[in-house]
Design an enzyme around this catalytic site. Structure first.
Site, short mmCIF file in Angstrom:
data_model
loop_
_atom_site.label_atom_id
_atom_site.label_comp_id
_atom_site.label_asym_id
_atom_site.label_seq_id
_atom_site.Cartn_x
_atom_site.Cartn_y
_atom_site.Cartn_z
CB SER A 1 -0.95 -0.05 1.20
OG SER A 1 -1.91 0.98 1.14
CG ASP B 1 7.34 4.65 -11.67
OD1 ASP B 1 8.04 3.63 -11.56
OD2 ASP B 1 6.13 4.61 -11.94
CE LYS C 1 -4.74 -2.30 0.96
NZ LYS C 1 -4.91 -0.87 0.63
#
Length: 513
Positions: free
Chosen positions: A274, A285, A299
């Site tokens: 999460s 990224d 998740k």
């Protein structure tokens, strides 16, 4: 009424409500006996929610406090860390300036009585002892303490107060110029704790950071965004969420982060979920740091907690989140099949994923490319940039016995008891290490202790596991000082291959600068 709440909830879910609401109405108004509709709802709502995704859940009122407390960053209590390994409540640490500290309770004290009720030697579950010690702030609990050197019980009245729950479990300088932060969860106080930890490490000359998110199952989304903001540059995308109407909410870094210039390595494993994945994905990224460890949980669903009037709540999935390159990290699931979903981690272990990156496969359709040209994948957790397998090299039958039967841990409790005066004087990691280094016979003393507890020495196993045994002994003893988890992690990291690898990566960046 409860019936109208269920109807409203079903309307929110956009499920066909006619048959369900009609049935509830028939039971309420025409069933031969009167029915407690509240009780019926407690059975019905979980069954409804079970037909959704694996992370939507109904929370009964009786469980709300226990579930929310760790995320709120505080609870009402007396401010001690204790252990009941020997069926006696032994105080391991007292929170500085907390209620127990102010009342004169010391590390090493035994809590024999709580409000004149004997708790020592009564085989009372630890959870029940916690309930007796906790209570609303401002209330008083009377404790009868056993203290070394005093024959009678020492009576102490402790006024309960607000006790902070730390999400930054540990923060210290682990190597020259390299800091280590262990974050246990994303609670309401996490970003403030992170700011403080980063400032403290900066003051010690830290310019590079190991950020340990292993085992961190998540928490508040806004806190993950605030922590990511510490590392990312202005206008870099942190995360975006998308709801059922495809409405997106995008979160960007504002350029005020205190760690924008720090080299960072983020540690993850299958227990990182999460909010941990949001943070790791945002840094990965944006080509900001190196992700090290094993594939995270997977998740990528966002829950909103909707309260009911009786104090219960529905934690309902209302959106999906995506990393800056557009990756969904949510692993596949089948609606209504929670069992297979929960067995996923065990299946990864059986499929050798913990030990070999080659065992992990992603579909090409899930491939994304970062601005720096790095290939990343969605569809089931964050895959680290540097895979480090689980290390079982030094785990022998002897180690499994002494650790699994809790003998190793109990030895450290008794050791701390015997050396309480010296351990209470420890204030810094170098002081702790000097004290532990001075005990040349620590492992041998433990081997004799384990033999008395029924585990005969196997010297071939001991030779292989010695570094692991010694590190764990030192770590648990270190946790029994005012350093708490800093004392633990400062001693366990030499046998933690993921941390050792992270230090190597950060040292290499120094050489390349």
């Amino acid at each position: 009424s409860t019936t109208s709440e269920i109807k409203g909830m079903l309307r929110q879910m956009a499920l066909p409500t006619n048959k369900l609401t009609y049935t509830l109405s028939l039971i309420e108004n025409q069933y031969v006996d009167s029915v407690a509709m509240d009780s019926l709802a407690e059975h019905v709502i979980p069954l409804l929610v079970k037909e959704l995704d694996p992370h939507s859940v109904y929370i009964p009122a009786s469980e709300m406090q226990e579930i929310n407390e760790p995320l709120e960053g505080e609870f009402d209590g007396i401010g001690v860390v204790f252990n009941m390994a020997t069926d006696t409540v032994i105080v391991l640490n007292v929170i500085p300036q907390g209620p127990s500290d102010k009342a004169g309770i010391k590390a090493g004290d035994r809590i024999i009585e709580i409000n004149d009720t004997l708790v020592a030697g009564q085989k009372i579950p630890q959870r029940d002892v916690v309930k007796k010690l906790r209570g609303p702030r401002g209330t008083t609990v009377h404790l009868g303490l056993g203290r070394q050197g005093i024959s009678d019980l020492v009576g102490v009245d402790v006024v309960r107060d607000k006790i902070p729950i730390k999400s930054v479990e540990s923060a210290f300088c682990i190597a020259d110029g390299i800091g280590y932060i262990k974050l246990g969860q994303f609670a309401r106080t996490t970003s403030a704790e992170m700011e403080q930890a980063l400032a403290s490490l900066r003051a010690e000359g830290v310019t590079k950071l190991i950020f340990d998110l292993r085992g961190n199952s998540g928490g508040y989304l806004d806190q993950a965004i605030l922590v990511a903001n510490e590392f990312l540059h202005k206008d870099q995308l942190i995360v975006y969420t998308e709801d059922r109407q495809h409405k997106q909410l995008r979160e960007y870094a504002d350029g005020t982060g205190a760690a924008q210039d720090m080299d960072v390595v983020v540690l993850i494993d299958e227990g990182s979920a999460s909010s941990s994945e949001i943070l790791a994905g945002a840094l990965q990224d944006n080509d900001r740091g190196t992700i090290v460890g094993r594939r995270s949980f997977g998740k990528g669903l966002v829950q909103r907690q909707i309260p009911y009037s009786d104090g219960s709540a529905l934690r309902l999935t209302t959106a999906r989140y995506y990393t800056p390159t557009g990756r969904s990290i949510q692993k596949p699931y089948t609606i209504g099949d929670d069992e297979s979903y929960e067995e996923d981690i065990w299946n990864r272990y059986k499929n050798n994923e913990f030990f070999s990156a080659d065992s992990i496969h992603f579909a090409d359709s899930l491939k994304r490319v970062t601005p720096g040209g790095k290939v990343v994948y969605g569809g089931g957790g964050i895959m680290p940039d540097v895979f480090v397998p689980a290390d079982t090299t030094d785990v022998t039958k002897y180690f499994v016995e002494v650790a699994g039967r809790n003998i190793l841990y109990r030895y450290t409790i008794e050791y701390a008891d015997r050396h309480r005066e010296a351990l209470n004087k420890v204030r810094t990691i170098p002081e702790l290490q000097a004290l532990l280094d001075s005990d040349k016979g620590l492992v041998e003393d433990f081997i004799r202790y384990a033999a008395r507890k029924g585990v005969a020495p196997d010297y071939r196993d001991i030779a292989r596991s010695r570094k692991l045994i010694e590190a764990q002994l030192r770590a648990y003893i270190g946790r029994n000082t005012a350093l708490e988890d800093n004392g633990f992690y400062a001693n366990i990291y030499p046998v933690d291959n993921v941390v050792v690898r992270a230090i190597g990566i950060l040292n290499d960046t120094q050489k390349n600068d």
